[in-house]
Enzyme design. Structure first.
Site, short mmCIF file in Angstrom:
data_model
loop_
_atom_site.label_atom_id
_atom_site.label_comp_id
_atom_site.label_asym_id
_atom_site.label_seq_id
_atom_site.Cartn_x
_atom_site.Cartn_y
_atom_site.Cartn_z
N LYS A 36 0.99 -0.99 -0.20
CA LYS A 36 0.51 0.38 -0.22
C LYS A 36 1.34 0.99 0.24
CE LYS A 36 -3.15 3.06 0.53
NZ LYS A 36 -4.45 3.38 -0.73
N CYS B 27 -3.67 10.99 1.35
CA CYS B 27 -2.49 9.59 1.63
C CYS B 27 -1.39 10.01 1.08
CB CYS B 27 -3.36 8.90 -0.27
SG CYS B 27 -4.88 8.07 0.01
#
Ligand code: SAJ
Length: 451
Positions: free
Chosen positions: A224, A278
């Site tokens: 991720k 993010c």
């Protein structure tokens, strides 16, 4: 508080903790699956508590374009398969618990796991034997097993892998495409053991149409943060090349087209900065994980430098504003700037880590007054924000575009000219044609737009 609304006995109960950009689409997709009952858990915080009531009324809390989401929320609330509460004790009846809370980093680039820790303790306090717990929040690699697992075991008195199952699976949401990316993107699922992995894959199989890849929990966590660090580095490369193009008098976007004509090249877009929930933090989570749990330190120089390059783009916007105003015979000090686009992403209402903020802060510190415009963003504390574009432009000395909301592409330059006091445009996202702006009598500067 036993919930009378759900007959827990004959249906699989899924609890999703954290009603944000990840938790809400995930919860309602799962709630639409026959046999699933879903309860969203959201604390009544200042920032997000209001979502509990909005969601329970079957409405979407998102302002931006989110195709299909409002209808899905209405449908599952109407069906009675989805509701939201602030009471984490609903975990006592859960078969599956998903944790989707924010995992920001602080100014020292250290992950702030207060919410993750509190929620993990709450889950451990109520969850029963055989429950599957999946962390969906983006975390530093190593966090699930080194932070979450010990808290769950301590507070539940149970053993992971033996009494309950534990895994990590990351979302690939994108504001504006929340449902699409969750359903149509491949999914990575990592468990602490084979059974945890198997149960998690089985869960995601009910909503993900693309391939689901099973792996271990550490690989999934690392994938991720690497996936987004990879994107951040690519954007930083585009931004550095944009500065080269400006210096040499080349249009970076035209040049990018030439390069991307090769099917195996994908140069990213330069721009006014990198925002969102993010990219601005995932590199720091990756670096923290290596430092905290790695067997030897690694000098993550490149991904760190990429962060610095991207975070410097709002300052470059200030430089372009200063240059353009000077050409128009004005200084930053005493000028009025209209900043177009506060959301970090086009046609979204999400303002987290928006590059507009450092731009506004610096312009104001340099003595300019600033009015912000955004068609999707409501409250923006401490800022003069309007949804009326004419009001934003009226009397301004500079139009500085940060976010390429669709409506900005349709702006009529003559109309802008009639409102603005000083005809200056600084284009942070290649929305305007430099030629058309200059022909209309504007001083034009743009990121990557060498002239
Ligand atoms: N940006 C650029 N140039 C580009 C692409 C983006 O300057 O070429 C800027 C955008 O303007 C924005 C920021 O970077 O301010 C982030 O843009 P984004 O498109 O990466 O949007 P995010 O951060 O919401 O979503 C990313 C997504 N990564 C992608 O490959 C699209 C998404 O897949 C991830 O799931 C998401 O991060 C996340 O949740 O981790």
């Amino acid at each position: 508080m036993q919930d009378s609304k759900f007959e827990i006995r004959n249906s699989k109960l899924i609890v999703v903790i954290g009603m944000g950009y990840v938790g809400i689409p995930c919860a309602v997709l799962l709630a639409d699956v026959p046999g699933h009952k879903v309860i969203g858990v959201q604390r009544r915080s200042e920032r997000s508590g209001w979502k509990i009531d909005v969601l329970n009324q079957g409405k979407s809390p998102f302002e931006g374009h989110e195709p299909g989401l409002a209808e899905l929320i209405a449908r599952v609330v109407e069906k009675g398969t989805f509701r939201v509460t602030e009471d984490i004790a609903v975990c006592r009846d859960a078969d599956v618990i998903l944790i989707d809370v924010q995992t920001p980093t602080d100014s020292g680039r250290v992950p702030q796991y207060l919410s993750l820790r509190e929620v993990s303790a709450g889950v451990g306090q109520y969850m029963r034997k055989g429950t599957l717990v999946v962390i969906e929040s983006t975390v530093a690699p190593g966090t699930t097993q080194n932070i979450v697992q010990p808290i769950l075991e301590e507070t539940s008195g149970m053993k992971a892998g033996k009494d309950f199952y534990l895994g990590f699976s990351y979302e690939r949401v994108m504001p504006g495409k929340l449902l699409e990316y969750m359903v149509d993107f491949p999914r990575v699922v990592g468990g602490i053991d084979a059974k945890s992995t198997e149960l998690a894959v089985e869960l995601y199989r009910t909503i993900v149409k693309r391939e689901i890849t099973a792996t271990d929990v550490l690989t999934a966590e690392l994938a991720k943060t690497v996936e987004n660090a990879y994107r951040d580095v690519n954007i930083a490369f585009a931004n550095e090349i944009a500065l080269v193009c400006e210096s040499l008098g080349v249009d970076a976007y035209e040049m990018r087209e030439l390069i991307n004509a090769r099917p195996d090249r994908h140069m990213h877009l330069p721009g006014a900065g990198v925002g969102g929930h993010c990219l601005p933090k995932d590199t720091w989570l990756l670096r923290f994980g290596v430092k905290e749990y790695g067997t030897r330190d690694v000098d993550t120089a490149m991904i760190t430098l990429a962060r610095r390059i991207n975070d410097a783009m709002p300052d470059h916007m200030v430089r372009l504003v200063e240059e353009a105003l000077a050409e128009a015979g004005r200084e930053v000090k005493g000028s009025r700037a209209a900043v177009l686009g506060i959301a970090y992403l086009e046609d979204s209402d999400d303002i987290r880590n928006t590059p507009a903020q450092p731009l506004i802060n610096t312009l104001r510190a340099r003595g300019a007054s600033v009015i912000a415009h955004d068609p999707f963003v409501w409250g923006y504390e401490g800022e003069e924000l309007t949804r009326d574009l004419d009001e934003a432009l009226r009397g301004a000395d500079c139009l500085a575009l940060v976010t390429k909301h669709q409506m900005y592409f349709e702006l009529d330059l003559e109309h802008v000219k009639g409102l603005i006091r000083t005809p200056v445009i600084v284009d942070g996202r290649n929305v305007f044609s430099a030629k058309a702006c200059r022909e209309a009598g504007f001083v034009y500067r743009g990121i990557g737009k060498g002239s």
